[in-house]
Design a protein around this motif. Structure first.
Motif, PDB file in Angstrom:
ATOM      1  N   MET A  98      -0.342  -5.036 -18.463  1.00  0.00           N
ATOM      2  CA  MET A  98      -0.831  -4.001 -17.742  1.00  0.00           C
ATOM      3  C   MET A  98      -1.523  -2.918 -18.437  1.00  0.00           C
ATOM      4  O   MET A  98      -0.868  -2.321 -19.531  1.00  0.00           O
ATOM      5  CB  MET A  98       0.210  -3.414 -16.941  1.00  0.00           C
ATOM      6  N   LEU A  99      -2.768  -2.492 -18.244  1.00  0.00           N
ATOM      7  CA  LEU A  99      -3.619  -1.620 -19.258  1.00  0.00           C
ATOM      8  C   LEU A  99      -2.930   0.092 -18.835  1.00  0.00           C
ATOM      9  O   LEU A  99      -2.508   0.134 -17.763  1.00  0.00           O
ATOM     10  CB  LEU A  99      -4.913  -1.500 -18.583  1.00  0.00           C
ATOM     11  N   MET A 100      -2.568   0.816 -19.812  1.00  0.00           N
ATOM     12  CA  MET A 100      -2.081   1.798 -19.810  1.00  0.00           C
ATOM     13  C   MET A 100      -2.945   2.980 -20.240  1.00  0.00           C
ATOM     14  O   MET A 100      -2.685   4.259 -20.461  1.00  0.00           O
ATOM     15  CB  MET A 100      -0.830   2.049 -20.376  1.00  0.00           C
ATOM     16  N   SER A 101      -4.309   2.795 -20.629  1.00  0.00           N
ATOM     17  CA  SER A 101      -5.205   3.671 -21.384  1.00  0.00           C
ATOM     18  C   SER A 101      -5.714   4.708 -20.453  1.00  0.00           C
ATOM     19  O   SER A 101      -6.098   5.922 -21.119  1.00  0.00           O
ATOM     20  CB  SER A 101      -6.361   3.024 -21.966  1.00  0.00           C
ATOM     21  N   HIS A 102      -5.845   4.538 -19.198  1.00  0.00           N
ATOM     22  CA  HIS A 102      -6.711   5.646 -18.263  1.00  0.00           C
ATOM     23  C   HIS A 102      -5.602   5.903 -17.093  1.00  0.00           C
ATOM     24  O   HIS A 102      -4.627   5.403 -16.973  1.00  0.00           O
ATOM     25  CB  HIS A 102      -7.887   4.897 -17.792  1.00  0.00           C
ATOM     26  N   THR A 103      -5.865   7.066 -16.707  1.00  0.00           N
ATOM     27  CA  THR A 103      -5.040   7.711 -15.660  1.00  0.00           C
ATOM     28  C   THR A 103      -4.646   6.749 -14.438  1.00  0.00           C
ATOM     29  O   THR A 103      -3.561   6.502 -14.259  1.00  0.00           O
ATOM     30  CB  THR A 103      -5.617   9.057 -15.197  1.00  0.00           C
ATOM     31  N   GLY A 104      -5.903   6.101 -13.978  1.00  0.00           N
ATOM     32  CA  GLY A 104      -5.727   5.087 -12.780  1.00  0.00           C
ATOM     33  C   GLY A 104      -4.951   4.136 -13.165  1.00  0.00           C
ATOM     34  O   GLY A 104      -4.079   3.486 -12.437  1.00  0.00           O
ATOM     35  N   TRP A 107       0.786  -1.331  -0.276  1.00  0.00           N
ATOM     36  CA  TRP A 107       0.186   0.005  -0.272  1.00  0.00           C
ATOM     37  C   TRP A 107       0.755   1.139   0.064  1.00  0.00           C
ATOM     38  O   TRP A 107       0.290   2.370  -0.591  1.00  0.00           O
ATOM     39  CB  TRP A 107      -0.833   0.046   1.113  1.00  0.00           C
ATOM     40  N   PHE A 108       1.898   1.354   0.620  1.00  0.00           N
ATOM     41  CA  PHE A 108       2.724   2.581   0.717  1.00  0.00           C
ATOM     42  C   PHE A 108       3.286   3.302  -0.484  1.00  0.00           C
ATOM     43  O   PHE A 108       3.570   4.190  -0.633  1.00  0.00           O
ATOM     44  CB  PHE A 108       3.755   2.320   1.848  1.00  0.00           C
ATOM     45  N   GLN A 109       3.778   2.180  -1.495  1.00  0.00           N
ATOM     46  CA  GLN A 109       4.110   2.506  -2.602  1.00  0.00           C
ATOM     47  C   GLN A 109       2.959   3.286  -3.455  1.00  0.00           C
ATOM     48  O   GLN A 109       3.211   4.084  -4.343  1.00  0.00           O
ATOM     49  CB  GLN A 109       4.856   1.482  -3.363  1.00  0.00           C
ATOM     50  N   CYS A 110       1.841   2.911  -3.173  1.00  0.00           N
ATOM     51  CA  CYS A 110       0.702   3.340  -3.928  1.00  0.00           C
ATOM     52  C   CYS A 110       0.409   4.889  -3.165  1.00  0.00           C
ATOM     53  O   CYS A 110       0.313   5.787  -3.973  1.00  0.00           O
ATOM     54  CB  CYS A 110      -0.424   2.532  -3.702  1.00  0.00           C
ATOM     55  N   HIS A 111       0.404   4.903  -1.897  1.00  0.00           N
ATOM     56  CA  HIS A 111       0.203   6.165  -1.234  1.00  0.00           C
ATOM     57  C   HIS A 111       1.189   7.385  -1.393  1.00  0.00           C
ATOM     58  O   HIS A 111       1.054   8.583  -1.634  1.00  0.00           O
ATOM     59  CB  HIS A 111       0.257   5.672   0.347  1.00  0.00           C
ATOM     60  N   GLU A 112       2.486   6.894  -1.759  1.00  0.00           N
ATOM     61  CA  GLU A 112       3.516   8.005  -2.025  1.00  0.00           C
ATOM     62  C   GLU A 112       3.207   8.490  -3.249  1.00  0.00           C
ATOM     63  O   GLU A 112       3.651   9.760  -3.412  1.00  0.00           O
ATOM     64  CB  GLU A 112       4.913   7.317  -2.145  1.00  0.00           C
ATOM     65  N   ASN A 113       2.511   7.902  -4.224  1.00  0.00           N
ATOM     66  CA  ASN A 113       2.173   8.596  -5.367  1.00  0.00           C
ATOM     67  C   ASN A 113       1.593  10.081  -5.039  1.00  0.00           C
ATOM     68  O   ASN A 113       1.519  11.121  -5.913  1.00  0.00           O
ATOM     69  CB  ASN A 113       1.136   7.636  -6.235  1.00  0.00           C
ATOM     70  N   VAL A 139       2.835  -1.278  -9.061  1.00  0.00           N
ATOM     71  CA  VAL A 139       3.184  -2.773  -9.376  1.00  0.00           C
ATOM     72  C   VAL A 139       4.519  -2.922  -9.996  1.00  0.00           C
ATOM     73  O   VAL A 139       5.252  -3.988  -9.662  1.00  0.00           O
ATOM     74  CB  VAL A 139       2.072  -3.416  -9.964  1.00  0.00           C
ATOM     75  N   GLY A 140       4.877  -1.923 -10.814  1.00  0.00           N
ATOM     76  CA  GLY A 140       6.116  -2.247 -11.453  1.00  0.00           C
ATOM     77  C   GLY A 140       7.232  -2.047 -10.531  1.00  0.00           C
ATOM     78  O   GLY A 140       8.423  -2.425 -10.779  1.00  0.00           O
ATOM     79  N   GLN A 141       7.010  -1.374  -9.225  1.00  0.00           N
ATOM     80  CA  GLN A 141       7.992  -1.039  -8.107  1.00  0.00           C
ATOM     81  C   GLN A 141       8.188  -2.590  -7.462  1.00  0.00           C
ATOM     82  O   GLN A 141       9.243  -2.565  -6.644  1.00  0.00           O
ATOM     83  CB  GLN A 141       7.710  -0.147  -7.232  1.00  0.00           C
ATOM     84  N   GLY A 142       7.653  -3.628  -7.741  1.00  0.00           N
ATOM     85  CA  GLY A 142       7.707  -5.002  -7.050  1.00  0.00           C
ATOM     86  C   GLY A 142       6.649  -5.197  -5.936  1.00  0.00           C
ATOM     87  O   GLY A 142       5.890  -4.143  -5.589  1.00  0.00           O
ATOM     88  N   THR A 143       6.705  -6.288  -5.540  1.00  0.00           N
ATOM     89  CA  THR A 143       5.574  -6.593  -4.421  1.00  0.00           C
ATOM     90  C   THR A 143       5.852  -5.558  -3.219  1.00  0.00           C
ATOM     91  O   THR A 143       4.679  -4.961  -2.999  1.00  0.00           O
ATOM     92  CB  THR A 143       5.596  -7.924  -4.165  1.00  0.00           C
TER      93      THR A 143
END
Length: 442
Positions: free
Chosen positions: A308-314, A168-174, A322-326
């Motif tokens: 991985m889908l790249m069409s939309h912002t989310g 979760w934390f690598q998501c939140h850092e965004n 996810v590309g940063q690893g688990t």
């Protein structure tokens, strides 16, 4: 960079871990209200704990440990019986307080059963913004913060849920990384749209962050050259004027979306997006029932290619996380000017962990009911969300998006791929858009 030990402190969320204890002082969104109306029972995993959420006959919810204490069977396979959930294996029933209230075969015997000796863990729930929330911490529980967007009534609200195989934390850092918007989203879209001749957007010159009671405001300064035609790009924003917010404990708020990066466990995150698509200003402010907010589960990969889908912002954000690893290895990072917000965020989390260890409330805690009424947030351009868009302007923008092929981008379509078509129809119906009947053939 961080040491491996400090990285574990930031990322491990189980009971008894420093971050796990901090996060247990907050409320967590766990499921759409509408989903429980439909299914009645939903298995939930939150902060490394396996739980089962169920809807009682009066419309309230119960949240208890998922394993039946009889033989360990998953209570998520059971069903609701009045205000209790019944295990599918032998019919043992439990109420929302975790008490065993019925042991059918045992109680039919001469001993009369032993239900008074059986109990499972239970947790309080609440509802807000079309979501069911849970609190897994010690008493007394704080109040669930009632932020003002949940009271806006000039938009079509929907919920998008996607499970991500990363921490979760690598998501939140965004949420503290405004420069990524320039490259991951806008310049990336330019390359995907015109790979042989992409038109890049103006660059960031500086970034700034302002702290307030519930988190951080992102500010930035952008190059002054004219924005390329047909490119939507936010100009310079000052933190004093409000902007994109990074809120405690793991939330991004931008006005038309609120994104929760809910820690499932150390290796998985449930991303929940509360999307608010603006409606015309003449639409009834009570047009959408909170308890019936529609929801859908967004895909992570393209089923045709597995990529991985790249069409939309989310989806672009998901791919980066996810590309940063688990679990991102922060001991190998090489941080720079871009990462001023990241280092600030990490520092504040280490401080919050120490605050909780001293027995104090962490940042963003609300305990005064009088202050918990549509709590204002420093978002820019709020009048659009609170008052709606003039109908003529709304219909012009919607028609232009349909013609351009950018249908829905910018608040008219979800920020993620895979949105069900019926939701756009529901949105336009609520907005009072009437399709013109086809003309007669000559």
């Amino acid at each position: 960079m961080l040491s491996a030990e400090k990285n574990r402190t930031l990322t491990e969320v189980g009971a008894g871990t420093p971050m796990g204890e901090l996060l247990r002082r907050y409320w967590h969104p766990i499921a759409p209200i509408a989903e429980l109306r439909e299914q009645g029972v939903k298995p939930v995993r939150l902060l490394g704990e396996d739980l089962v959420l169920f809807r009682k006959s009066d419309g309230s919810h119960g949240l208890i440990s998922r394993g039946c204490p009889h033989r360990g069977t998953d209570l998520g396979t059971g069903w609701v019986d009045g205000d209790r959930i019944r295990c599918a294996y032998h019919g043992w029933a439990f109420d929302s307080e975790g008490r065993c209230v019925n042991q059918p075969f045992e109680e039919a015997g001469p001993a009369g059963g032993f239900r008074d000796k059986v109990r499972v863990a239970s947790y309080p729930t609440a509802t807000l913004g079309g979501l069911v929330w849970a609190y897994l911490g010690p008493d007394p529980a704080p109040l669930l913060p009632n932020f003002e967007p949940f009271g806006w009534r000039h938009g079509f609200v929907e919920l998008i849920l996607t499970r991500l195989p990363c921490n979760w934390f690598q998501c939140h850092e965004n949420g503290m990384d405004p420069v990524h918007f320039e490259w991951l989203h806008l310049n990336g879209n330019a390359v995907r749209t015109a790979p042989d001749a992409p038109v890049y957007v103006p660059s960031h010159l500086s970034i700034d962050f302002l702290e307030f009671e519930f988190g951080f405001v992102n500010g930035r300064e952008i190059e002054t050259p004219a924005v390329p035609p047909k490119v939507s790009y936010a100009g310079t924003s000052r933190v004093e004027d409000g902007g994109i917010l990074c809120l405690w404990p793991y939330t991004l708020a931008s006005g038309n979306t609120i994104e929760f990066r809910v820690p499932v466990d150390d290796h998985n995150t449930l991303n929940i997006t509360w999307q608010y698509s603006v409606l015309p200003d003449d639409v009834s402010t009570d047009a959408q029932e909170t308890g019936a907010v529609p929801y859908w589960y967004g895909p992570l990969t393209d089923p045709a290619t597995g990529r991985m889908l790249m069409s939309h912002t989310g989806n672009q954000d998901f791919a980066a996380w996810v590309g940063q690893g688990t679990v991102a290895d922060r001991s190998r990072e090489q941080l720079g000017r871009t990462d001023a917000g990241i280092t600030l965020l990490r520092r504040r989390y280490f401080e919050a962990i120490e605050t909780v260890a001293r027995g104090e409330d962490p940042p963003g805690t609300v305990r005064d009911p009088g202050a918990n009424v549509r709590i204002p947030l420093p978002l820019s351009g709020k009048s659009l969300y609170t008052d709606g868009m003039p109908r003529a302007e709304f219909e012009e923008k919607l028609a232009a998006r349909k013609r351009s092929g950018l249908f829905g981008i910018g608040g008219f379509l979800a920020v993620q791929a895979g949105r069900p078509e019926h939701l756009q129809e529901a949105y336009e119906k609520l907005a009072g858009i009437v399709e013109e009947p086809p003309g007669e053939l000559d």
